[in-house]
Write an enzyme that holds these catalytic residues in place. Structure first.
Site, mmCIF file in Angstrom:
data_model
loop_
_atom_site.group_PDB
_atom_site.id
_atom_site.type_symbol
_atom_site.label_atom_id
_atom_site.label_comp_id
_atom_site.label_asym_id
_atom_site.label_seq_id
_atom_site.Cartn_x
_atom_site.Cartn_y
_atom_site.Cartn_z
ATOM 1 C CE LYS A 138 8.054 0.492 -3.201
ATOM 2 N NZ LYS A 138 6.936 1.467 -3.338
ATOM 3 C CG ASP A 165 0.473 4.294 1.977
ATOM 4 O OD1 ASP A 165 -0.241 4.323 2.995
ATOM 5 O OD2 ASP A 165 1.414 3.501 1.836
#
Length: 565
Positions: free
Chosen positions: A158, A292
């Site tokens: 990431k 999320d």
């Protein structure tokens, strides 16, 4: 050789700031203008006026299009606004919801430069292979599949977008400037823009620090270490930095890929049940939740048994917390609902951050009292039959003119629950969301067998505190009479005939004393009603022990009223 990420030059900064300020000024002004128009109409007694949805949709469509071009924080701001039902109507919020799926990725060369700048070595020394095409793109970063050069393990890398710190600082300064302009020249008492800015700023700074995200992932790993139905990927400690994060690669099927789930013969009802239970454990027991939960962040792990699917969670940058203080305030709201104590409920909502600066507590308390009166005594079965949109509209109508806001943590919770309802219904239309949630919610609110006694004590304490005021009235009146009779206090009566002489004074004192003696019976009467109401309510919830306790207390107060005579 290490390649440094070039900084944004001064001219580009000025151009971007101008575009961001223009975009924000127009968007926030239209939101404010529509809210002001409705507030003023309702101050005149016209409750039929509603925000112009078409105008709001037009400005938000323009915001979305420009935000995608500007990227980074403007996309994040749009996503943040899409959770704020306190600022925008449902149809307008839907315009911003799609921003999650419209984020364009950065060119791969930018990703390589960011990795080399962070580790101070060439990419090939870290990863023997890294996919040029990103697996997922978000507003603040993107993910690439790679293989570690040292161990040969397949991982997810990431990487933050280039110049993220610089862009975040610039755009936050622009947002703060726009809010200052609006607050400087117009009355914003009924919309808490400053609170909105603080919540958004805190959320962004938490999310752009990958060290924090790594800590979140490790905390989730510890939370679910004994749960075989949930899997949290491993974090590679030696590769953790603020801007790059290396985690275990998870192969699996997205929750909304129904065709793939059916092809693998996965039990979709069991997937829905395990996903929702995992979330309710986070909400109600751990007090720390993944904020999320869109389908791209939840997978059915590859290799799972069709009847024992393992649910894997990804991306821990956005999380929410429910602290002990928040839990206490939520329970206070529940107790306030039982006792119909609007003052207590407003105090709890204020502690939780729902009521912003400049609010009028008396107006809000009156509105809450009307809400309690309207919905008190409604059973769970009746609540299921009601349209939640209608209930929310009633609340909005009463609180529209006040800076009543939804704090980020609760906005995240609402969005998470909304997403879970959609995902679980899509997976298995027969899935009963309320049935799974109820045991967790009862435990959280102190309605399970283990903590019913504690909650009952709090309810009784609140009833007794209210009763103390009434019970103290006779003594207070008696003290007042004594002070008047001894000449320590002078009482002037207007619009009444002037009564002179000792006989007149004694007659009045006797009248007040008679009222005082009746005050005790009034206090006991109200205690009787409160205890009886609490007993009936709690027995309807199948809380027999505390329910009968309340009914017994009602019997004792009734006996006390009789003996007073």
């Amino acid at each position: 050789m290490q390649r440094k990420v070039p900084r944004i030059n001064r001219f580009s900064q000025l151009v971007r700031s101008f575009r961001v300020i223009r975009l924000l000024l127009w968007t926030l002004w239209v939101i404010y203008r529509e809210r002001r128009r409705v507030v003023r109409a309702r101050e005149r007694g016209n409750y039929e006026v509603q925000p112009n949805i078409e105008v709001l949709i037009d400005v938000l469509v323009a915001f979305r299009q420009t935000a995608i071009k500007l990227g980074v924080l403007m996309i994040k701001l749009g996503q943040f606004m899409s959770t704020r039902a306190d600022l925008l109507p449902e149809r307008a919020l839907a315009v911003l919801a799609s921003l999650q799926d419209e984020v364009p990725p950065e060119p791969f060369e930018h990703v390589e430069r960011a990795i080399e700048a962070e580790y101070n070595k060439p990419v090939k020394e870290i990863f023997s292979h890294i996919e040029p095409t990103c697996a997922a793109a978000a507003s603040l970063g993107q993910v690439h599949k790679a293989v570690l050069a040292k161990t040969g393990e397949t991982v997810a890398v990431k990487v933050q977008r280039p110049n993220i710190d610089q862009l975040v600082t610039m755009d936050l300064n622009s947002l703060r400037f726009v809010i200052w302009i609006i607050r400087r020249f117009v009355d914003t008492n009924f919309i808490d823009l400053q609170g909105f800015y603080r919540e958004f700023r805190r959320t962004v700074y938490e999310e752009i620090d990958f060290v924090t995200e790594a800590a979140n992932a490790k905390r989730f790993k510890e939370m679910f270490k004994d749960d075989q139905t949930v899997y949290i990927p491993n974090i590679y400690e030696e590769y953790i930095t603020r801007r790059v994060l290396v985690i275990e690669w998870i192969d699996g099927i997205k929750l909304n890929d129904y065709a793939a789930l059916d092809a693998a013969k996965i039990n979709r009802l069991e997937v829905a049940s395990r996903t929702v239970k995992a979330y309710f454990y986070q909400f109600f027991e751990a007090g720390f939740f993944h904020a999320d939960p869109h389908p791209g962040n939840i997978f059915v792990k590859a290799g799972s048994s069709p009847d024992e699917p393992v649910v894997a969670f990804l991306d821990f940058g956005m999380v929410g917390s429910i602290t002990k203080g928040m839990k206490r305030s939520l329970r206070d709201i529940f107790i306030a609902f039982i006792t119909r104590d609007a003052h207590m409920m407003v105090a709890a909502l204020t502690r939780l951050g729902f009521i912003g600066e400049g609010a009028n507590p008396l107006v809000i308390e009156k509105a809450i009292a009307m809400i309690l009166e309207q919905y008190h005594g409604v059973t769970l079965g009746q609540m299921r039959e009601m349209e939640m949109d209608d209930i929310m509209q009633d609340i909005v109508n009463l609180l529209y003119g006040q800076p009543f806001r939804i704090p980020a943590q609760f906005a995240f919770t609402g969005r998470a629950v909304g997403t879970l309802v959609g995902v679980s219904t899509g997976l298995a239309p027969t899935f009963n969301f309320i049935e799974v949630a109820t045991p967790y919610a009862r435990s959280f609110m102190g309605l399970d067998a283990n903590s019913a006694r504690e909650t009952m004590q709090e309810v009784l304490t609140q009833l007794l505190e209210n009763g103390k005021v009434l019970l103290s009235l006779p003594r207070s009146v008696e003290s007042l009479i004594t002070r008047i009779d001894s000449g320590q206090m002078e009482v002037k009566l207007s619009n009444l005939p002037n009564i002179r002489g000792r006989r007149g004074r004694n007659a009045n004192a006797a009248g007040v004393a008679l009222a005082a003696s009746g005050g005790g019976r009034i206090a006991l009467f109200f205690m009787f009603l409160a205890s009886m109401g609490g007993g009936i309510y709690l027995t309807n919830l199948h809380l027999d022990a505390p329910g009968w306790f309340c009914l017994g207390l009602a019997g004792l107060t009734a006996l006390g009223t009789i003996l007073k005579r």
